[in-house]
Design an enzyme around this catalytic site. Structure first.
Site: not given
Ligand code: NAD
Length: 476
Positions: A123, A162, A277, A287
């Site tokens: 995001t 998700l 709701l 998020c």
């Molecule tokens: N968690 C959710 O429910 C959710 C839902 C929709 C969108 N998002 C978005 O998706 C994105 C990821 O969220 P998440 O919850 O999976 O994050 P997270 O923190 O659980 O995982 C991110 C991963 O990226 C890895 N990482 C960081 N830099 C890296 C690099 N240069 N190379 C390889 N790996 C690297 C980290 O080690 C970590 O394991 C965010 O932008 C979040 O806003 C999350």
């Protein structure tokens, strides 16, 4: 197709596993060696229902492997997803350091053997897709100029919707797939990648049947900027919907109405819809807060003050404090009292504690001199590791939590809490007070079990009790 996913967090691991389940050959890459080692051993690094099973099926279907380096795999890939974290900076804007590092590493690993799509699944604020394209090119700086000119790639924005706790179902049976791009080559590849999801031609995994109403998933093609805005706008809307339910519930408590009835009544309006709701202790998670703050920051950059978004954050922060107010209402003094928290995770079916209401509530209670105990079926270990500053006594069961407690607070609506023996819990306590922050129990059942019960927005019963008390006094 050959797919690489950068980042094995909640989004990356689930995306990789589901794409491999659909038949694509997937490699997941993360810089966190301990996560990769776990995944290589076949263990999920996070608690997410069905993920372990899907990872096993994914290995048998398209195939999935896990690495700490992108080098050799990027060159073999048709599609490279970036799914790294974008946590908030103190200013509210998204920290793009991980995204930048990932995009540069993609540039460094690409060659000119084929056209590739770099997909932004993290995001990210409006305009980040342009930034990714620039960073991928910057990452190629080491390659000879002639080779650099031959490298062909396009960027797509493909926001993720998700929900933790139901991430696999959300990924296999999504409400929609949004792809932002103005490049036909990119769109053709993305349509091919998602074809089994769009047409729902894959065999549902055991234990996760396809919803009967789902015949086809809409793949919405937008501009890059449109896709980036959709993700923020959707999350911001959901925070406002929950905040609205909480605000109405707070008014219900005061006027003597039952918020659950009111929500049922307005949710039946097809323009409103019944979901999101449920009044409670407020939303949390990694998020919502981060995304609303980032959207407000973007608005400010363009000279606009997003007042509804500001209010949404304020309402949510205040809602967490209603738990403290209810405890004060019942116990008067909190110093030296023992409060038991039922649930720590920000929502059920996850061990994620990011921006969890329980962490805030525990902090506040400890600051006020209360003793805090907690029981969570999954997240206690994570809380102990991530919040060593919180002097919480972790319990192995709800019964242990109730022992000698002055009040219990339901913070997370874990399913197993619904079946608790309330009468037994009440007997174990110093004072059987139950602040039901998720309206998990019927007021009648909790009262019959011996509890002094207070839910969220449950004003009708309090009004009734007040009237009865008033009548009997008058008769005396
Ligand atoms: N968690 C959710 O429910 C959710 C839902 C929709 C969108 N998002 C978005 O998706 C994105 C990821 O969220 P998440 O919850 O999976 O994050 P997270 O923190 O659980 O995982 C991110 C991963 O990226 C890895 N990482 C960081 N830099 C890296 C690099 N240069 N190379 C390889 N790996 C690297 C980290 O080690 C970590 O394991 C965010 O932008 C979040 O806003 C999350």
């Amino acid at each position: 197709m050959r797919v690489t996913v950068i980042g094995t967090g909640y989004v990356g691991t689930v995306t990789g596993a589901c794409l491999a389940y659909l038949g694509h050959r997937v490699t997941c890459v993360d810089t966190d060696e301990s996560k990769i080692a776990k995944l290589q051993r076949g263990e999920s690094p996070i608690y997410e229902p069905m993920l372990q099973e899907i990872l096993e099926l994914a290995a048998q279907r398209g195939g999935i492997d896990f690495r700490t380096s992108l080098d050799s795999v990027a060159a073999e890939s048709d599609v490279i997803f970036i799914a790294v974290g974008t946590p908030p900076l103190p200013s509210g804007e998204a920290n793009l350091a991980y995204l930048e590092a990932a995009a540069r590493s993609v540039g460094a690993a690409l060659d000119s053997s084929r056209f590739r799509v770099v997909v932004n699944k993290s995001t990210v604020p409006v305009g980040s897709a342009n930034l990714v394209e620039t960073l991928v090119r910057e990452g190629m700086a080491e390659a000879p100029a002639e080779e650099r000119r031959k490298v062909r790639f396009g960027v797509a924005s493909n926001p993720e919707f998700l929900r933790e706790g139901s991430a696999i179902a959300d990924s296999l049976y999504p409400d929609r797939i949004v792809v932002g791009s103005g490049d036909d080559r990119v769109l053709d590849i993305m349509r091919e990648l998602y074809a089994p999801l769009v047409a729902q031609t894959f065999e549902p995994p055991p234990g996760l049947p396809r919803p009967a109403s789902l015949a086809r998933v809409t793949l919405l093609v937008t501009s890059l900027t449109g896709a980036e805005m959709i993700k923020y706008a959707a999350n911001a809307f959901l925070t406002m919907k929950i905040g609205y339910a909480n605000e109405i519930a707070n008014i219900c408590e005061r006027v003597g109405a039952e918020a659950t009835e009111v929500m049922a009544g307005i949710g039946l309006d097809s323009r409103i819809g019944a979901r999101f709701l449920n009044p409670g202790v407020g939303w949390g998670g990694s998020c919502f807060g981060k995304d609303v703050n980032a959207l407000m920051h973007t608005a400010r950059e363009y000279g606009y003050q997003a007042r509804l978004l500001e209010a949404s954050l304020e309402v949510n922060a205040a809602q967490r404090n209603t738990v403290i107010q209810k405890l004060q209402e019942k116990l008067f003094i909190l110093k030296g009292r023992t409060i038991g928290l039922l649930g720590l995770a920000f929502k059920p079916d996850t061990d994620d504690l990011r921006d969890a209401p329980a962490v805030y509530i525990a902090e506040r209670l400890l600051q006020m001199g209360a003793r805090v105990k907690a029981y969570d079926p999954v997240a206690a270990q994570a809380c102990r590791a991530q919040h060593p500053e919180l002097r919480i006594r972790y319990c192995a069961s709800a019964a242990e939590l109730a022992d000698d407690a002055d009040a219990l607070v339901v913070v997370t609506e874990w399913n197993e809490f619904r079946a608790l023996d309330l009468a037994d819990l009440a007997k174990r306590m110093v004072s059987p007070i139950l602040v039901d922050g998720r309206n998990l129990y019927s007021q009648d059942a909790a009262t019959a079990a011996g509890f002094d019960y207070i839910g969220v927005g449950r004003g009708a019963r309090r009004a009734q009790q007040g009237t009865i008390a008033g009548v009997s006094q008058n008769r005396r």
